[in-house]
Design a protein around this motif. Structure first.
Motif, PDB file in Angstrom:
ATOM      1  N   ASN A 269      51.502  49.132  54.890  1.00 32.00           N
ATOM      2  CA  ASN A 269      51.150  48.687  53.435  1.00 32.00           C
ATOM      3  C   ASN A 269      50.831  47.218  53.689  1.00 32.00           C
ATOM      4  O   ASN A 269      50.632  46.380  52.646  1.00 32.00           O
ATOM      5  CB  ASN A 269      52.284  48.843  52.525  1.00 32.00           C
ATOM      6  CG  ASN A 269      53.609  48.158  53.130  1.00 32.00           C
ATOM      7  OD1 ASN A 269      53.521  47.565  53.899  1.00 32.00           O
ATOM      8  ND2 ASN A 269      54.621  48.518  52.292  1.00 32.00           N
ATOM      9  N   ILE A 382      48.386  60.310  54.137  1.00 36.20           N
ATOM     10  CA  ILE A 382      47.980  59.552  53.048  1.00 36.20           C
ATOM     11  C   ILE A 382      48.938  59.602  52.055  1.00 36.20           C
ATOM     12  O   ILE A 382      49.339  58.284  51.586  1.00 36.20           O
ATOM     13  CB  ILE A 382      46.490  59.796  52.202  1.00 36.20           C
ATOM     14  CG1 ILE A 382      45.551  59.548  53.418  1.00 36.20           C
ATOM     15  CG2 ILE A 382      46.388  59.024  50.986  1.00 36.20           C
ATOM     16  CD1 ILE A 382      44.115  59.977  52.712  1.00 36.20           C
ATOM     17  N   LEU A 387      49.210  55.533  50.085  1.00 33.56           N
ATOM     18  CA  LEU A 387      48.119  54.893  49.905  1.00 33.56           C
ATOM     19  C   LEU A 387      47.430  55.384  48.654  1.00 33.56           C
ATOM     20  O   LEU A 387      46.506  54.709  47.937  1.00 33.56           O
ATOM     21  CB  LEU A 387      47.160  55.254  50.879  1.00 33.56           C
ATOM     22  CG  LEU A 387      47.786  54.632  52.416  1.00 33.56           C
ATOM     23  CD1 LEU A 387      46.783  55.278  53.439  1.00 33.56           C
ATOM     24  CD2 LEU A 387      48.054  53.259  52.493  1.00 33.56           C
ATOM     25  N   ASP A 390      43.686  58.390  45.463  1.00 35.68           N
ATOM     26  CA  ASP A 390      42.225  58.100  45.294  1.00 35.68           C
ATOM     27  C   ASP A 390      42.080  57.275  46.527  1.00 35.68           C
ATOM     28  O   ASP A 390      41.031  56.594  46.845  1.00 35.68           O
ATOM     29  CB  ASP A 390      42.106  57.243  44.243  1.00 35.68           C
ATOM     30  CG  ASP A 390      42.688  55.793  44.248  1.00 35.68           C
ATOM     31  OD1 ASP A 390      43.890  55.550  44.906  1.00 35.68           O
ATOM     32  OD2 ASP A 390      42.456  54.979  43.454  1.00 35.68           O
ATOM     33  N   TYR A 391      42.767  57.331  47.695  1.00 34.76           N
ATOM     34  CA  TYR A 391      42.390  56.519  48.986  1.00 34.76           C
ATOM     35  C   TYR A 391      41.175  56.642  49.701  1.00 34.76           C
ATOM     36  O   TYR A 391      40.375  56.021  49.938  1.00 34.76           O
ATOM     37  CB  TYR A 391      43.705  56.489  49.983  1.00 34.76           C
ATOM     38  CG  TYR A 391      43.532  55.833  51.393  1.00 34.76           C
ATOM     39  CD1 TYR A 391      43.651  54.498  51.271  1.00 34.76           C
ATOM     40  CD2 TYR A 391      42.958  56.519  52.431  1.00 34.76           C
ATOM     41  CE1 TYR A 391      43.012  53.861  52.705  1.00 34.76           C
ATOM     42  CE2 TYR A 391      42.655  55.786  53.677  1.00 34.76           C
ATOM     43  CZ  TYR A 391      42.832  54.468  53.703  1.00 34.76           C
ATOM     44  OH  TYR A 391      42.498  53.931  54.904  1.00 34.76           O
ATOM     45  N   ARG A 394      38.394  54.862  48.012  1.00 34.57           N
ATOM     46  CA  ARG A 394      38.628  53.308  48.020  1.00 34.57           C
ATOM     47  C   ARG A 394      38.368  53.141  49.477  1.00 34.57           C
ATOM     48  O   ARG A 394      38.092  51.679  50.004  1.00 34.57           O
ATOM     49  CB  ARG A 394      39.979  52.958  47.648  1.00 34.57           C
ATOM     50  CG  ARG A 394      40.093  53.312  46.132  1.00 34.57           C
ATOM     51  CD  ARG A 394      41.296  52.362  45.842  1.00 34.57           C
ATOM     52  NE  ARG A 394      42.613  53.125  46.412  1.00 34.57           N
ATOM     53  CZ  ARG A 394      43.397  52.875  47.490  1.00 34.57           C
ATOM     54  NH1 ARG A 394      43.121  51.468  47.665  1.00 34.57           N
ATOM     55  NH2 ARG A 394      44.398  53.320  47.602  1.00 34.57           N
ATOM     56  N   ARG A 395      38.623  53.981  50.559  1.00 33.82           N
ATOM     57  CA  ARG A 395      38.549  53.406  51.876  1.00 33.82           C
ATOM     58  C   ARG A 395      37.383  52.748  52.387  1.00 33.82           C
ATOM     59  O   ARG A 395      37.273  51.922  52.958  1.00 33.82           O
ATOM     60  CB  ARG A 395      38.732  54.557  52.880  1.00 33.82           C
ATOM     61  CG  ARG A 395      38.958  54.077  54.511  1.00 33.82           C
ATOM     62  CD  ARG A 395      39.335  55.646  55.242  1.00 33.82           C
ATOM     63  NE  ARG A 395      39.086  55.029  56.500  1.00 33.82           N
ATOM     64  CZ  ARG A 395      38.293  54.872  57.455  1.00 33.82           C
ATOM     65  NH1 ARG A 395      37.020  55.252  57.190  1.00 33.82           N
ATOM     66  NH2 ARG A 395      38.341  54.353  58.797  1.00 33.82           N
TER      67      ARG A 395
END
Length: 432
Positions: A269, A382, A387, A390-391, A394-395
């Protein structure tokens, strides 16, 4: 939510590109992330319980590993042989494992055998037998592996790296235990581990395949509902990995030296984690394109390969690397690695290196989602890393946002004050 990033090379060819990740919560409050996929009549389930080998007492190192290995060695009315026959009869794949921070399981089944598969999984988790005969056999298998590894330089170097980096911390203990600790592990120990290890509050689940949300919701309660609610597992104390530049040589009578090195890294994080991924790709994570590969192998032929990676654990992070080279070239190899790290830290990458690293990290990501089992594993990680659901969407933006200044800052954080911890297993010439 797309499982393939828009604009990526594989986006148009991936049938799962437009399918959403659903958050499914059972009537009993058990949550799972689900991707429905009916192109192939398979169901893949991945799950984890927080805890793992970091909770092993020092004199019981290996307990978490052996506990996990025994969960499918007989459950409920079935002894080990009968349980395995039930799995084979329906082509069900069921596996359990342990790492430093989790106990994990995976299930893969044809949709038409889902009922039988979920029932066998329920039995493994709620009614494992830990029969003395199975304990003795699996314990001896683990010991045989440890004896074999006792003279393997790669294994010795890797174990010593964690032992030195985390001296005095649970992460220093080998996940598989040792020849000294494993023989004492018995049925009573595993029965004592189970109530605190396999609890609903510490459970994370992901499912991909030919199953809808309503069916999954009912199965979540059927499989996991009888587990104790439990409390949060004891927190592992934050660790400060060794960064003093220590060098340890492990004498092994082999013609090659296995080199392992590390510096403190980042928690998952950490705001700089994605920039750290880019930095690592340029340094040693980018296979044939990385700085270390070019300097160590391509220009000098010192080793077949060299690599680095970020290792984000729950209580600490590391950047680790390694190579294997002839004993007489170990000192030269280490000197080249140190010099290239210093050069990249001082000067940073150029704009072309940064652009290519980001392009690769974006373009290769869909390859981690090219079958149901891979998708389920990625979703599980994930979720474990907190994370957000929706990671995946967004990645791409997180990678694209990394700048040269970010990469230089990360290099300074990693190597500006920290010195490499180095373990050499073999008979390296020129290393004291």
């Amino acid at each position: 939510m797309s499982l393939v990033e828009p604009g990526s090379a594989n986006a148009s060819s991936q049938t799962s590109a437009s399918r959403a990740i659903q958050r499914v919560v059972s009537p009993g409050g058990i949550e799972a992330w689900l991707v429905e996929e009916y192109a192939v009549p398979l169901i893949a389930v991945e799950f984890a319980f927080r805890g793992g080998a970091s909770l092993d007492p020092a004199d019981r190192a290996g307990a978490a590993k052996l506990f996990a290995s025994l969960l499918d060695e007989g459950a409920g009315p079935y002894d080990s042989e009968a349980f395995q026959e039930k799995l084979a009869e329906h082509a069900i794949e069921l596996h359990f494992s342990a790492d430093r921070d989790t106990w994990r399981g995976s299930l893969k089944t044809l949709a038409r055998h889902a009922g039988q598969a979920f029932e066998l999984l329920r039995l493994a988790l709620t009614e494992p037998r830990f029969d003395d005969s199975a304990v003795a056999r699996v314990r001896e298998q683990l010991l045989a592996g440890l004896r074999h590894e006792a003279n393997d330089p790669d294994t010795l170097a890797s174990r010593a790296l964690f032992a030195r980096a985390f001296s005095g911390h649970p992460y220093a203990q080998p996940v598989k235990g040792s020849i000294d600790t494993v023989p004492a592990l018995d049925r009573d120990i595993f029965l004592a581990i189970k109530p605190a290890a396999l609890t609903r509050v510490n459970l994370t689940v992901s499912v991909v395949g030919a199953i809808d949300a309503a069916t999954l919701s009912a199965q979540l309660d059927a499989v996991f509902g009888d587990l104790p609610a439990g409390g949060q597992v004891p927190a592992v104390a934050p660790a400060a990995p060794l960064a003093s530049g220590a060098l340890e040589v492990i004498d092994v009578d082999v013609p090659q030296t296995s080199l392992r090195f590390a510096v403190p890294g980042f928690l998952r994080n950490d705001p700089d984690f994605m920039a750290g991924i880019v930095f690592n790709h340029i340094l040693g994570g980018g296979a044939f394109t990385s700085r270390l590969f070019q300097e160590v192998r391509e220009k000098r032929g010192l080793a077949y390969g060299v690599s680095t990676s970020l290792v984000p654990l729950r209580a600490a992070g590391l950047l680790v690397g390694g190579t294997a080279t002839k004993n007489e070239r170990a000192a030269e190899s280490l000197a080249v690695i140190r010099a290239e790290i210093a050069r990249l830290t001082a000067d940073g990458p150029d704009t072309d290196e940064l652009a290519k690293a980001k392009q690769y990290l974006i373009g290769s990501y869909p390859l981690q989602f090219d079958n149901s089992a891979k998708i389920a594993r990625q979703l599980l990680q994930i979720a474990l890393d907190d994370l957000g659901i929706d990671y995946i969407d967004r990645r791409r933006g997180l990678v694209e946002a990394v700048t040269l200044a970010d990469v230089r800052r990360v290099g300074e954080r990693l190597f500006g004050t920290s010195k490499l911890l180095v373990i050499a297993a073999g008979r390296p010439e020129g290393l004291a």
